[in-house]
Design an enzyme around this catalytic site. Sequence first.
Site, PDB file in Angstrom:
ATOM      1  N   HIS A  38       5.540   3.607   2.361  1.00  0.00           N
ATOM      2  CA  HIS A  38       4.767   2.842   1.372  1.00  0.00           C
ATOM      3  C   HIS A  38       5.673   1.879   0.599  1.00  0.00           C
ATOM      4  O   HIS A  38       6.741   2.285   0.126  1.00  0.00           O
ATOM      5  CB  HIS A  38       4.089   3.827   0.399  1.00  0.00           C
TER       6      HIS A  38
HETATM    7 CA    CA Z   1       4.425   0.000   4.596  1.00  0.00          CA
END
Ligand code: CA
Length: 397
Positions: free
Chosen positions: A189
């Site tokens: 992320h």
């Molecule tokens: Ca990513």
Amino acid sequence: ENEISRPKGYTVSWHHNPAVENHHFGQTHPMKPWRLTLTKSLVLSYGMHTAMDTYISRPASRDEIAEFHKDEYVEFLNVVTPQNIYEMYPELATGPQGYTSSIFGVGEDCPIFDGLYDFCSNYAGASIDAARKLVNHQSDIAINWSGGLHHAKKAEASGFCYVNDIVLAILQLLRYHPRVLYIDIDVHHGDGVEQAFWSTDRVMCVSFHKYDKEVFFPGTGPLDSTGPLHPDNPGKNYTINVPLNDGIDDEGYAYLFQNVIEPTIKVYRPTAIVLQCGADSLGHDRLGCFNLNIRGHGNCVSFVKSFHIPMLVVGGGGYTPRNVARAWAHETSILIGADKTLNPALPEHMPYREAFRREGLTLFPNLSGWRKENMNTRADIERIIRHVREQLSYIRG
Ligand code: CA
Ligand code: ZLV
Ligand code: ZN
């Protein structure tokens, strides 16, 4: 090998600095800046540099880094060495295998190594230079494979990232561009970039990543994390998260990517795009868990390029160095419009050719294999697309 001509009607710039390639995070650390040397070997051996403006970037200045990072943190990065760290912070010398408590995020993931500041200032300088080329209209697509270190926070190193070159580059773009779209295809992320622009509608962050809270780093980025919740906050709905399970394949990823990115560009109408091309989303990555092939990863780059919006392209993660180099060389060829003309067989004469022998001397080995079963169902993918379309409906008009 064969000379490649410049793309017709647009300019690509390539920003690199050999000063970044020769640093070592430590013998057992998965981040190997040497992957950049392998990437450069392929780019040069295929003759792709003849199709681009190439720049040796300069290190970012202290003031440039401090446009995002806290002064005390920049000062810390500037003075700390493996030799003086325990004198400066005796409390770090606790665990038997080194420092465990956290000062500015340093530790096992983010060790203090020789030349750390030189490493950080150089990869950040390359992204800042690349962004300025876009702002000056000297370049339409600017590439820095040494950048893309998306986890770094204002006063904290995190996940192998110390200085957030992406945030610094976007701050440059925002001097001129009203709306910047950030797209992140690293398997992790893009939390540092998301956090930096959480409360603004001038940057829209979209990250595709493996999501398994408390199990997979950094544990953030669920589907319903879409910006601040308060109705008056301009950042509300300007973050898109695409959480995935293990083993996603080229077909599922392409379908999802296109069905998220196309409506996002239509609705948001960015005037510049930053694409983080973390190559740890490939199959066979030492840390990753997806099943993408080099072409599957590259399809994302082709798709974003097809919108003809000024674009900054950066690297990111990627822990099987030869496959990182294959992916970024292939993506360089896509960006200069030479992907159809490159010979998939690696050049006969090139430095480090032997490093590629494991999967065969080709740009496109089979990386999908069977290491991870695809745990993403058709229904999971359709649910994500519906969620994103609904989210976008709130920012229309
Ligand atoms: Ca990513
Ligand atoms: O690719 O690490 O899981 C951009 C990027 O996105 C963790 N870190 C944290 C949370 C506590 N730790 C584990 C500490 C381990 C320290 C050393 C490794 C060493 C050997 C093999 C794997 C790892 C490792 N570390 C695997 N995953 C982690 C993550 C950080 C991932 C950063 C991804 C960076 C460049
Ligand atoms: Zn990653």
